[in-house]
Structure formats: C-alpha cells, structure tokens
Write a protein that holds these residues in place. Structure first.
Motif, short mmCIF file in Angstrom:
data_model
loop_
_atom_site.label_atom_id
_atom_site.label_comp_id
_atom_site.label_asym_id
_atom_site.label_seq_id
_atom_site.Cartn_x
_atom_site.Cartn_y
_atom_site.Cartn_z
N SER A 84 0.90 -1.25 0.01
CA SER A 84 -0.02 -0.09 -0.04
C SER A 84 0.90 1.33 0.14
O SER A 84 1.97 1.42 0.72
CB SER A 84 -0.96 -0.02 1.20
OG SER A 84 -0.08 -0.28 2.44
N MET A 137 -4.65 -0.25 5.56
CA MET A 137 -3.34 0.05 4.93
C MET A 137 -2.23 0.89 5.85
O MET A 137 -2.97 1.92 6.73
CB MET A 137 -3.24 0.64 3.82
CG MET A 137 -4.16 -0.20 2.73
SD MET A 137 -4.87 0.53 1.35
CE MET A 137 -6.51 1.35 1.92
N PHE A 171 -3.34 0.22 -3.72
CA PHE A 171 -3.20 -0.91 -3.06
C PHE A 171 -2.87 -2.37 -3.88
O PHE A 171 -3.91 -2.71 -4.75
CB PHE A 171 -4.49 -1.32 -2.31
CG PHE A 171 -4.51 -2.50 -1.27
CD1 PHE A 171 -3.09 -2.90 -1.00
CD2 PHE A 171 -5.62 -2.96 -0.98
CE1 PHE A 171 -3.07 -4.12 0.08
CE2 PHE A 171 -5.56 -4.05 -0.03
CZ PHE A 171 -4.38 -4.48 0.45
#
Length: 564
Positions: A77, A113, A315
C-alpha cells in the motif's frame, strides 16, 4: 532500492501466472457448467420459468442460484502525494462479492493499510504555513531545513462494481482465468504523523545539509541521503500531522473523506471453491493531507500556495477467495452462458427436433432432392444420381438389357438391348460363292473368313483393359477360335514421339496378353504392330492379319515383355 523490490515482485508474479496459464485445468474446463435441468439449483421465484422451459413452452432456462465469494488479501500500500513514498509498506483487506449476472458483480470491501514517506531534498519555506511543523522549526533563510516525512494509517470501506471481461468465451465451456475491471465509491479515514523529534528535541537537519552541500541533493545521491536521515531519525512518528479543520472527522477526530476507486485484476481458479487473485486498485480522494503536506515551496515565508493535486493511495494485493453457498452453482462470472446453447447444438438433450423426412418416391435408394431420374423402374440398379445403369450405353437400362454389352458397331439395338452386327466382308464373299456353286476354296488354298473385328478403346493414358474392353476381347477370341486358320494383326497408333510409341506398344501388348492368358489363343496367331500413323492413339484395331506388313511390325512377343 524501491525499483528493485518492485521488479523482483513483478517478476515473481509474472512467472507464477505464466505457469498457471500454461497448465490445462481439465477439471475446470472439460465438463459442462451445471445440469440445466436441475430444479434444486433454481430459486423459488424462478421455478415457473424453469417449468415452462422444461416443457418446451419457453426457450430460455431460468438463472440458477449462485454462490457468494468471500476473500482475504494482502499486499503493498502506498500514497501518491507531495512526499516521496517509502517502501515496503503493507496492507490487508477482506471482501464479500455477489454476481448480478454473468458479467457484472458487486463487492463490499474493507481495507486496512499503512504508508510511509520520506523526502531526500530539504524544504525551507513551504512548512511556514504548516502549524504542526512550524512549532518546532523556523522556516526561511537562516532558519532550519526540514526533510518531510510521514507515517499514515488508512482504513476504507467501499462498494465496487466488477465487470468480468472474458467469461463469455466462444471456444470453451469454462475457463480457469477471469480478468476483471472495477470501479466503486467509498469512504476512508486516515491518521498521519510526522517524525520531527528526538525525544523532545527537534532534529538538527543542518548536519545533513552540511554533509551533502547545497548542490548535493540530487537523484544520484538519494540513497546516501536516505541512509543519513535514517541514522538521524528515531522512527517514532510522534507528532500528529496537519489536518484540515473543515473536514469531517470520526472516531475522536480522525479525518474521513469520500473516495472513488478504480482498478483491475486477474483471478486464477484452483478449484470450484478456491481461487487466487492479483489486483491493483487506486483510491482517489478530495484531500491533500494523506501525507500531511499541502504547501508548495514558494521561496518566501510570506507567500503561501497549495499544491495542485489531491492525494490518492494505491493497493497492490494478492488474495485468496472462497465460494460459499449450498444448492448453488459457482459464481456466475466463472460460467459461460453460451455453454448450454453450444452443448445442445452438439448433443441435444432438451431441444425438440423434428423427425427427418427424406422422400424417395421411386424407391431407388436416392432421395428425391438428389434424384436425377425420379421415376426409375422398380428393381433397376442406379448410380449415385438415381439414374438407371446402362453399361454398354445402348439406351436400354441394364435391368431390361438382354445383351448387357453390345459392341458399338452392332448398335442401334432393339427394345431388348440386342444389336445386329453386320456380316464380315469374307462372309459375304463366301455366301456369294456358295450361291454360285463354289466350294469354299480358291486354288486349293484355305481362305480366312474371320471378317471384321471390333476395336478396343483405352481411356486417358491407361494400359489396363476396361470391363467393356475385356468383353470385346472375348468376342475377338470367340471368332478366332471359330477360324483357326486366321491370324490377326493387333494395331496401335501413335508415332509422334517415343512416349507415344511406348504407350502404343504397352496397349497392343496388353490386348495380346489378355487373349493369350485369359482366352487361350496361341500367341503365334498374332501380328504385333505399334506406333502406326493414321489412327486414334487411344484405339487398338484388330484386323485380319493376312499379308500385314509395315513399319513397327514384329512377331507377337511374350505377353510379359516390355519395349525397351
């Protein structure tokens, strides 16, 4: 370093999926998707349509109940903002997905994340508008240089629409690969902090500036600069980053922002229950503070200007998915909706097929649409076009022909297919002498009365006697047996070239060979003439051999010899 990590990861993933593509997943592709007639797979609200389909009252089968997909994922991420991203940073996510049709599906997803960033170039003026940094550092000439950094924790909840791009495949029932594109809307929270202090003391970045000099902060030196910053900083990220006071918050002050998500991925089926997915998703926000920085370097502490772009985050993940649900087929994006139609065309199980009707009015075995003689008499053999066979071409079909092979010179024939052959000239002479009281001799010498003999025709360049040719040869042999004192000349034409002469030789030899071996005529009774002029090269003439001489005239050779 980051570039190398990305390259290694990309290489590994490419190798993995290349191997996956190369394998033939026979369990996923060899059989039909499901039994279209299985009522247990149909929801109650679609049972009426299903019953109509089974009764051939409606052409389309009902859509079956299909399973949910749940999945977990993990991967890299990153934030794309005003501070350079620092890798690797990780995230994970979970989702539930349901098909709306064979192409479209909806997915509810939660992601958690982390992201880090570190600039390797100093800032002198931009943080003059950043109250969180300004409380520890003095901007401007004579002040403190600052190397922007951050650590951010992001959480998002979104609903996404997915379009599978390749499950409608005309060339196989099922596929082990599914490629998809996605788009969605959601909300995200972010909590960003700076690493500004060593304990309670601000970092002295002047030593970094002194080490590399005013012109030393170049791309080529970035690794050394990052290493020096890592040695200076303690990685505590103790200072909350600047936040937008006008932005909505949640969970005790954490900013919350709407996001738009776009991306794509590829799934590989391990079984009808499990699959793995490689996916990349970009989330776009209307916030410029995901990385804690939104101010430009204007060169002045009194001039304040925001950066031009909002921040987004990415991501890249690898996930494992599982299909759940009883009395249901696998998710519809794995099923080819054309599978049923093609299966029925190949091996009908449900279609109502009309009984084929192939009329044959005259009963000759050739259907009317192909019959060129629709009224063939009963019992007459026909060819592939339904026309009565006529072996000798005399106009009388074989089934009525009492003389199956009538020589050409004996035609036309009567209604029974029997021809009338003309008397040979010698017979006419004998009959005349008998009528005048002759005794059948001239000067005490026996006369040959074999008369006219039929010619034999070869087709193309063949040297083999046809069925008609053998019949004619039998007629010749019969006349020779009835006239044992006669010799005959077997004459072939074609003097134009050695090839033509050789073909003439072979055909003359074939006729004599047949008469000797099959009909028992003595070879001494034949005069062998080949390569003659004045005749058709495909015709072998048989004539009275009395006094026959000329070029290319030889005694009849052994039937198995060939001209050299």
């Amino acid at each position: 370093m980051i570039g190398k990590k990305y390259a290694v990861l990309a290489g590994f993933l490419l190798a993995f999926f290349s191997q996956s593509f190369a394998q033939d997943n026979t369990s996923a592709e060899s059989s039909s998707s499901y039994d279209i007639r299985d009522s247990s797979l149909i929801p109650a609200r679609r049972i009426p349509q299903h019953n109509e389909f089974l009764n051939n009252a409606y052409p389309f089968p009902a859509k079956p109940r299909n399973q949910w997909e749940i999945g977990v994922k993990g991967g890299l991420s990153t934030i794309s903002g005003d501070v350079r991203a620092q890798l690797p940073t990780w995230g994970f996510g979970v989702h539930a997905r349901k098909a709306l049709g064979y192409t479209f599906s909806l997915r509810l997803e939660y992601d958690y994340m982390t992201a880090k960033g570190q600039n390797w170039q100093p800032s002198y003026y931009g943080y003059a508008s950043n109250t969180q940094i300004k409380q520890y550092y003095n901007p401007g000439i004579g002040g403190n240089p600052v190397f922007y950094n951050y650590k951010s924790t992001l959480q998002s909840l979104s609903i996404q629409g997915l379009a599978t791009l390749n499950n409608i495949n005309f060339h196989k029932a099922k596929s082990s690969i599914a490629i998809y594109a996605l788009g969605g809307l959601g909300v995200a929270t972010y909590s960003t902090f700076y690493d500004l202090l060593n304990g309670n003391t601000p970092y002295d970045y002047n030593q970094i500036v002194t080490q590399f000099g005013a012109g030393g902060f170049t791309h080529a030196n970035r690794k050394q600069i990052r290493s020096a910053l890592k040695n200076l900083q303690d990685g505590s990220y103790e200072t909350m980053a600047q936040r937008d006071p006008s932005q909505a918050t949640i969970f005790g002050g954490t900013p919350i922002a709407p996001v738009v998500e776009i991306g794509g991925g590829i799934e590989y089926k391990l079984s009808n229950k499990f699959n793995i997915a490689l996916e990349d998703k970009v989330s776009i926000t209307k916030s410029d503070l995901l990385d804690g920085q939104e101010w430009q370097e204007t060169g002045s502490t009194s001039v304040h200007a925001l950066t031009s772009n909002f921040d987004s985050y990415n991501f890249l993940s690898l996930g494992l998915n599982y299909n759940i649900g009883r009395r249901a087929v696998e998710p519809l994006w794995w099923i080819n909706p054309l599978d049923y139609a093609y299966s029925e065309l190949n091996a009908p199980r449900h279609m109502k097929l009309p009984k084929p009707v192939l009329d044959d009015a005259d009963g000759d075995g050739v259907t009317d649409q192909f019959d060129h003689e629709p009224n063939t008499p009963a019992g007459c053999p026909v060819d592939t076009h339904g026309v009565s066979r006529d072996t000798d071409g005399d106009g009388v079909p074989d089934c009525k022909d009492k003389e199956l092979i009538t020589p050409t010179q004996c035609q036309p024939v009567d209604a029974d297919g029997v021809g009338k052959c003309p008397d040979p000239a010698c017979c006419k002479d004998i009959n005349a002498r008998l009528d005048s009281g002759g005794v059948g001799t001239m000067g005490g010498r026996n006369r040959c009365s074999i008369g006219d003999l039929p010619s034999i025709v070869f087709k193309g360049r063949t040297v083999t006697l046809s069925k008609d040719g053998k019949a004619l040869a039998s007629t010749i042999a019969e006349k020779m047996r009835n006239n044992p004192a006669c010799k005959v000349a077997v004459i072939g034409y074609g003097e134009s070239s050695k090839t033509a002469q050789q073909l003439s030789w072979d055909r003359v030899n074939e006729v004599i060979k047949y008469l000797v071996e099959k009909e028992g005529i003595n070879s001494d009774r034949f005069i062998f003439r080949y390569g003659q002029s004045g005749g058709d090269e495909n015709t072998i003439d048989i004539k009275d051999g009395t006094g026959e001489e000329g070029p290319n005239t030889v005694p009849a050779p052994h039937p198995n010899l060939r001209k050299r």
